[in-house]
Design a protein around this motif. Structure first.
Motif, PDB file in Angstrom:
ATOM      1  N   VAL A   2       0.221   4.299  10.846  1.00 35.36           N
ATOM      2  CA  VAL A   2       1.360   3.485  10.438  1.00 35.36           C
ATOM      3  C   VAL A   2       1.036   3.019   9.024  1.00 35.36           C
ATOM      4  CG1 VAL A   2       2.667   1.369  10.869  1.00 35.36           C
ATOM      5  CG2 VAL A   2       1.754   2.691  12.793  1.00 35.36           C
ATOM      6  N   VAL A   3       1.934   3.262   8.097  1.00 32.22           N
ATOM      7  CA  VAL A   3       1.712   2.874   6.710  1.00 32.22           C
ATOM      8  C   VAL A   3       2.503   1.593   6.447  1.00 32.22           C
ATOM      9  CG1 VAL A   3       1.992   3.551   4.296  1.00 32.22           C
ATOM     10  CG2 VAL A   3       1.352   5.258   6.023  1.00 32.22           C
ATOM     11  N   TYR A   4       1.788   0.606   5.897  1.00 26.89           N
ATOM     12  CA  TYR A   4       2.388  -0.698   5.626  1.00 26.89           C
ATOM     13  C   TYR A   4       1.856  -1.211   4.294  1.00 26.89           C
ATOM     14  CZ  TYR A   4       3.202  -5.744   6.041  1.00 26.89           C
ATOM     15  OH  TYR A   4       3.571  -7.043   5.803  1.00 26.89           O
ATOM     16  N   ASP A   5       2.748  -1.617   3.439  1.00 29.75           N
ATOM     17  CA  ASP A   5       2.372  -2.198   2.152  1.00 29.75           C
ATOM     18  C   ASP A   5       2.339  -3.712   2.297  1.00 29.75           C
ATOM     19  OD1 ASP A   5       2.144   0.275   0.907  1.00 29.75           O
ATOM     20  OD2 ASP A   5       4.259   0.306   0.328  1.00 29.75           O
ATOM     21  N   MET A   6       1.132  -4.246   2.341  1.00 31.42           N
ATOM     22  CA  MET A   6       0.913  -5.673   2.588  1.00 31.42           C
ATOM     23  C   MET A   6       0.859  -6.437   1.272  1.00 31.42           C
ATOM     24  SD  MET A   6      -2.253  -7.245   4.756  1.00 31.42           S
ATOM     25  CE  MET A   6      -2.265  -8.948   5.275  1.00 31.42           C
ATOM     26  N   ASP A   7       1.360  -7.653   1.298  1.00 32.19           N
ATOM     27  CA  ASP A   7       1.235  -8.538   0.146  1.00 32.19           C
ATOM     28  C   ASP A   7      -0.245  -8.650  -0.222  1.00 32.19           C
ATOM     29  OD1 ASP A   7       2.285 -10.881  -1.595  1.00 32.19           O
ATOM     30  OD2 ASP A   7       0.660 -11.760  -0.405  1.00 32.19           O
ATOM     31  N   VAL A   8      -0.578  -8.417  -1.495  1.00 32.63           N
ATOM     32  CA  VAL A   8      -1.977  -8.348  -1.909  1.00 32.63           C
ATOM     33  C   VAL A   8      -2.692  -9.691  -1.724  1.00 32.63           C
ATOM     34  CG1 VAL A   8      -1.737  -8.837  -4.394  1.00 32.63           C
ATOM     35  CG2 VAL A   8      -3.522  -7.273  -3.595  1.00 32.63           C
ATOM     36  N   ASP A   9      -1.986 -10.801  -1.913  1.00 31.72           N
ATOM     37  CA  ASP A   9      -2.616 -12.108  -1.725  1.00 31.72           C
ATOM     38  C   ASP A   9      -3.027 -12.303  -0.261  1.00 31.72           C
ATOM     39  OD1 ASP A   9      -3.415 -14.772  -2.623  1.00 31.72           O
ATOM     40  OD2 ASP A   9      -1.710 -15.472  -1.418  1.00 31.72           O
ATOM     41  N   ALA A  10      -2.155 -11.930   0.661  1.00 29.82           N
ATOM     42  CA  ALA A  10      -2.485 -12.038   2.089  1.00 29.82           C
ATOM     43  C   ALA A  10      -3.647 -11.111   2.438  1.00 29.82           C
ATOM     44  CB  ALA A  10      -1.261 -11.715   2.943  1.00 29.82           C
ATOM     45  N   TYR A  11      -3.649  -9.907   1.869  1.00 26.59           N
ATOM     46  CA  TYR A  11      -4.746  -8.967   2.087  1.00 26.59           C
ATOM     47  C   TYR A  11      -6.069  -9.563   1.591  1.00 26.59           C
ATOM     48  CZ  TYR A  11      -7.761  -4.913   1.495  1.00 26.59           C
ATOM     49  OH  TYR A  11      -8.827  -4.051   1.547  1.00 26.59           O
ATOM     50  N   ASN A  12      -6.059 -10.085   0.368  1.00 28.49           N
ATOM     51  CA  ASN A  12      -7.289 -10.640  -0.211  1.00 28.49           C
ATOM     52  C   ASN A  12      -7.793 -11.848   0.577  1.00 28.49           C
ATOM     53  OD1 ASN A  12      -7.468  -8.668  -2.163  1.00 28.49           O
ATOM     54  ND2 ASN A  12      -6.462  -9.889  -3.740  1.00 28.49           N
ATOM     55  N   SER A  36      -0.623 -25.026  11.537  1.00 32.40           N
ATOM     56  CA  SER A  36      -0.829 -25.018  10.085  1.00 32.40           C
ATOM     57  C   SER A  36      -1.038 -23.589   9.620  1.00 32.40           C
ATOM     58  CB  SER A  36      -2.057 -25.849   9.714  1.00 32.40           C
ATOM     59  OG  SER A  36      -1.899 -27.174  10.138  1.00 32.40           O
ATOM     60  N   ASP A  37      -0.295 -23.188   8.597  1.00 28.04           N
ATOM     61  CA  ASP A  37      -0.401 -21.806   8.129  1.00 28.04           C
ATOM     62  C   ASP A  37      -1.454 -21.683   7.040  1.00 28.04           C
ATOM     63  OD1 ASP A  37      -0.103 -19.157   7.597  1.00 28.04           O
ATOM     64  OD2 ASP A  37       1.934 -19.297   6.845  1.00 28.04           O
ATOM     65  N   PHE A  38      -2.693 -21.439   7.497  1.00 27.72           N
ATOM     66  CA  PHE A  38      -3.796 -21.178   6.581  1.00 27.72           C
ATOM     67  C   PHE A  38      -4.318 -19.758   6.785  1.00 27.72           C
ATOM     68  CE2 PHE A  38      -4.130 -25.879   7.159  1.00 27.72           C
ATOM     69  CZ  PHE A  38      -3.746 -26.224   5.872  1.00 27.72           C
ATOM     70  N   GLY A  39      -3.444 -18.856   7.233  1.00 26.85           N
ATOM     71  CA  GLY A  39      -3.822 -17.461   7.382  1.00 26.85           C
ATOM     72  C   GLY A  39      -4.070 -17.020   8.811  1.00 26.85           C
ATOM     73  N   ILE A  40      -3.962 -17.943   9.766  1.00 28.11           N
ATOM     74  CA  ILE A  40      -4.115 -17.598  11.183  1.00 28.11           C
ATOM     75  C   ILE A  40      -2.855 -18.059  11.898  1.00 28.11           C
ATOM     76  CG2 ILE A  40      -5.436 -18.003  13.315  1.00 28.11           C
ATOM     77  CD1 ILE A  40      -6.916 -16.401  11.139  1.00 28.11           C
TER      78      ILE A  40
END
Length: 169
Positions: free
Chosen positions: A74-84, A32-36
């Motif tokens: 390493v510079v990576y622009d992460m989706d802000v929702d995933a970051y939050n 189940s994809d709940f962030g893990i």
């Protein structure tokens, strides 16, 4: 044919699972994809049997060709929702979760080479613990991941020791 993002994700799960397995821990994929995406489970010997001592670390995997090297980071622009969600999780969970960035070459034909002697997957993975507050950015949050946080079997053992010593929460 799978979309390219699904292929990237599956390669990252396989890559990180192989590193976990080589370390002597057990990878456990989360359906189940709940962030893990993966758990790192500690397996110990008890007499002549093995016993699962539980999850020592949870991982959120991100695979991308959109990264760059800048000096020691390493510079990576992460989706802000995933970051939050990782910030929220850090504040509300008893178990640490590391972001693992699987850096893939821009040329997808260079991602993997298979022959009789080896399976080579390029490039590598870095781990990073999100620290800070939620971002109010509209779409992306820039991360600077230290290049010395390369995910290896040895770094997993070091992380386990740091977790047990309370140095990571």
């Amino acid at each position: 044919m799978l979309p390219i993002q699904s292929i990237e994700e599956l390669i990252s799960v396989s890559y990180v699972s192989a590193i976990i397995a080589r370390s002597g821990f057990a990878p456990n994929a989360i359906s189940s994809d709940f962030g893990i995406d993966l758990e790192v489970r500690h397996i110990a010997n008890h007499g002549n049997k093995r016993i699962d001592l539980g999850t020592i670390l949870e991982l959120q995997l991100k695979a991308s060709v959109n990264w760059q090297l800048e000096g020691d980071c390493v510079v990576y622009d992460m989706d802000v929702d995933a970051y939050n969600r990782l910030v929220f999780r850090r504040e509300n969970s008893s178990r640490p979760c590391a972001l693992v960035l699987c850096c893939l070459p821009k040329d997808e034909t260079a991602w993997m080479h298979v022959c009789e002697d080896e399976l080579k997957i390029k490039k590598c993975c870095y781990y990073f613990f999100i620290n800070g507050v939620e971002s109010s950015n509209a779409s992306r949050k820039r991360l600077r991941i230290p290049r010395n946080q390369l995910l290896t079997p040895e770094s997993l053992h070091q992380l386990k020791d740091e977790l047990y010593m309370g140095e990571i929460s």
